[in-house]
Design an enzyme around this catalytic site. Sequence first.
Site, PDB file in Angstrom:
ATOM      1  N   GLY A 185      -0.127   4.345   0.284  1.00  0.00           N
ATOM      2  CA  GLY A 185      -0.827   5.486   0.875  1.00  0.00           C
ATOM      3  C   GLY A 185       0.006   6.095   1.992  1.00  0.00           C
ATOM      4  N   VAL A 215      -0.146  -7.849  -5.092  1.00  0.00           N
ATOM      5  CA  VAL A 215       0.338  -8.974  -4.296  1.00  0.00           C
ATOM      6  C   VAL A 215      -0.603 -10.137  -4.583  1.00  0.00           C
ATOM      7  CG1 VAL A 215       0.643  -9.858  -1.966  1.00  0.00           C
ATOM      8  CG2 VAL A 215       1.336  -7.519  -2.521  1.00  0.00           C
ATOM      9  N   GLY A 260       0.836  -1.202   0.000  1.00  0.00           N
ATOM     10  CA  GLY A 260       0.000   0.000   0.000  1.00  0.00           C
ATOM     11  C   GLY A 260       0.866   1.246   0.000  1.00  0.00           C
ATOM     12  N   HIS A 315      10.864  36.512   7.876  1.00  0.00           N
ATOM     13  CA  HIS A 315      12.057  36.148   7.110  1.00  0.00           C
ATOM     14  C   HIS A 315      13.154  35.733   8.077  1.00  0.00           C
ATOM     15  CE1 HIS A 315      14.973  36.222   3.859  1.00  0.00           C
ATOM     16  NE2 HIS A 315      15.783  36.893   4.667  1.00  0.00           N
TER      17      HIS A 315
END
Lengths: 450, 465
Positions: free
Chosen positions: B187, B242, B185, B448
């Site tokens: 994800g 798979v 997976g 910054h």
Amino acid sequence: MDIRVPEVSDGVTKGTVIAVAVAAGDQVEADQTLLEMETDKAVVAIPAPSACTITEVRVAEGDEVAIGQVIMTAAAAGQEAKASTPGGETAPAKTPEPAPEELPAEPESPDEPESPAETAAPAAAAAPQADAVDLRTNRTGELVAPAAPSVRRLARDLGVDIYQVQGTGPAGRISEDDVRGFVREAMQRITGGGPRPAATGEFPGLHAQRPLPDFTRWGPVHTEPLPSIRRITADAMGYAWSTIPMVTQQDQADITDLEAFRKDSNRTAAPEAKLTMTAILLKVCAAALQAFPRFNSSLDLAHQELIFKDHVHIGVAVDTPNGLLVPVVRDADRKGIELLAGELNELAGRARQRKLTPAEMEGGTFTISNLGGIGGTSFNPIVYAPQVAILGVSRARNQPVWDGESFGPRLVMPLTLTYDHRVIDGADGARFLRWICAALEQPLNLVMKG
Amino acid sequence: MAAAGIPEKTQLAIIGAGPGGYHAAFHAADLGLQVTLIDPAENPGGVCLYRGCIPSKALLHVAGVVGEAAESAAIGVKFAPPEIDIARVRTWKNEVIDKLTGALGMQAGRKKITHIRGTATLSGPHTLQVVTNEGEAGALAFEQAILATGSRPVMLPGTEPTARIMNSTGALDLEDVPASLLVVGGGYIGLELGSAYAALGSEVSVVEMTGGLLPGCDRDLVSVLKRRLDRKFKAIMLNTKVEAMTEKKDGVTVTFADKKGSRTESFAKVLIAIGRRPHTRDLGLETAGIEVDGKGFVQVDAQRRTSAGHIYAIGDIAGEPMLAHKAYREAAVAAESAAAGKAVYDPRAIPAVVFTDPEIAWCGLTETEARAAGRKVTTAKLPWRGNGRTLTLGRDDGLTKLITDPETGVLLGVALVGPGAGELIAEGVLALEMAATVEDLRHTIHPHPTLSETVFDAAWALPPR
């Protein structure tokens, strides 16, 4: 380019789409009708702002749309449209302007109260809680109204559908002030306007409805939605009835000679130029209103003033298949009876076809309701606020009249005048109506007095 | 702290003490409702704290330290290869969990919430059947209820979690550091845990059925991440299925299938991370007339009311995205509604964060969605390699993207990839909720030198309107 709902008339903020005339992919000419929308009392056609190809139609029949809402998107004819493209020589895609000549947006104060539905009453019926929120407009993602979460919450707390609020910020962002302004405007509309509604003494909840019983307990029922004409009539009549102390004065006019003249005149007239009693009454009332200017006024309690109108626009109630409509004849005091008759016939004809524009029903200063064609001996009309008087006309009948020596048959027309007693005293009411009767009985009076 | 026994009735019963459940409980208690919270764990926390967000972030911090130390050679600081005391890492991770869940437990006590350690199922529209961890059973009558039972990892069909074939829960237990690990997976769960194990020393391979990692995420963001993952992982197999897994004594033999055919490889352990399923079965929903859709999600309205109006559902069981912060918001809405408030769930943006290195974060409309909808947008993409702060961190990878409405300049989406993207996205979420325009971002002073300047610079990179 986005095509939006243009301003159709002062005070009109939304309408219901009743017909969509084009589909995505259609090429349309400038001013070609895109869709028809039912607003307060009128069906208006929304024209194409320029020649273009419709790329998307975002509304369907039955949808409620607000003024300014995007209803369609389009590409300008022959090119990819970009609304912000600075003016080139070839017809630039215009931002839609409300230009159609049949829809003049007159900056007059609207004399027609707005539909109370515009205050977006939450649908409390289906919800399990008394204090429930209207969830019908709920959206997520970028479809959520462009307003900060705190502003959206404020709107919810006030029962405002934020999707009806026009934002004044950059890119239409809705501020807290916009929400408050929306509420203020809605309240003013309900309470009849004026900068300080409280000063008019109107109590809140004037138009509130008490809970209805469950009628199905006693038998089957069915419902149909109130068309906008009915909603507006209900609101206007409810407002007038509950806020104006009204008196109705009754009188009758001997129109034997007048009717003889009318019939004689119609014998030679073209059908569209037929002289009606209402047209004659228009002329007589216009003269009476000039003789009695208080009957041509409006009461402004907020400013403690009486507003005299130096113009005479008379509304005439017209019975149409869709309900009561009141087109307004402009400047009745400056027109002759023939002209008035022609205009009235034309307006009434269009009213029956629902082709009146909202502007043609605005700005009346006095109203005539003639039910004589149907029958009846007398009725009490209701003043059409913010006007202060209305004339009701019933069917004329031959009656024995004592002329000092004997009874003779005379055609007698019953007239009723309802007036706002806050503005007009009883004696003036009687004088005004007698003046009208006298003018009908002896039209020379018009010339002598008027 | 724990209330002994099961009370007879409660105003508001909350099932599940994950982020949705405990937040709803605290909020409802603050609003004056008498609340009973039911969950088997000792303290509130749920999957997020015990088996999800928090432990995985602890492990990813370890991965970050290891990775930075290794990369420091390039900036003139050389460390010896790390010695990893896996037991200590595990203990530290658990200490983090205990600290957080313990604090929540204290808070539940302070707010006078009746906290039952046990499970509950609906037995009617107004009753719960409760069984405590000690085995005591009883009925609890409630006026209103909030269901927040969360979700569970999905396993491949026919597999059960074992010592060698793990789901995310097993992987976070960190029993050991396997020599090789296959993550099934691509994800966010698989990539986050794969990254952690790779940093701890495992040789990690990822197999993904579709053509790309992180389905649904804009490809330009993923490609920045993938460039780095390609170096950290042994292999990333896309468009690969798979076909079979056989557990052996010393590992798992896995058969892959792609368009070239089948092949077999062995791994010390396998992590299945193919998704999560809402936990709505066996809750007795039908006894209260609560409707569930085909995917097992409870159907809810904008106030998170179920088809039984006095019962709410929030969090993973109430629909995608299954994210703790979405559950928090739903919890607040449901709790306020239960207390007769007017809250509704109407977010303009829900942020999503993938805590890999670099992190990916986005909110609002994605470019992929805009394209799918055929919608015109104007985007600004600002690579981080010109940003001072990025370079001083010893990095040059990163991208900031603004998605805007070409007509109005209203911001529609913000997407970031780069170190710290998950922290930076909050500005985007606020901007979207406030319906900010590009103009607003341009006139907002950004500090910054920080990574947040990339948002500012991207706003200026958009064409003037």
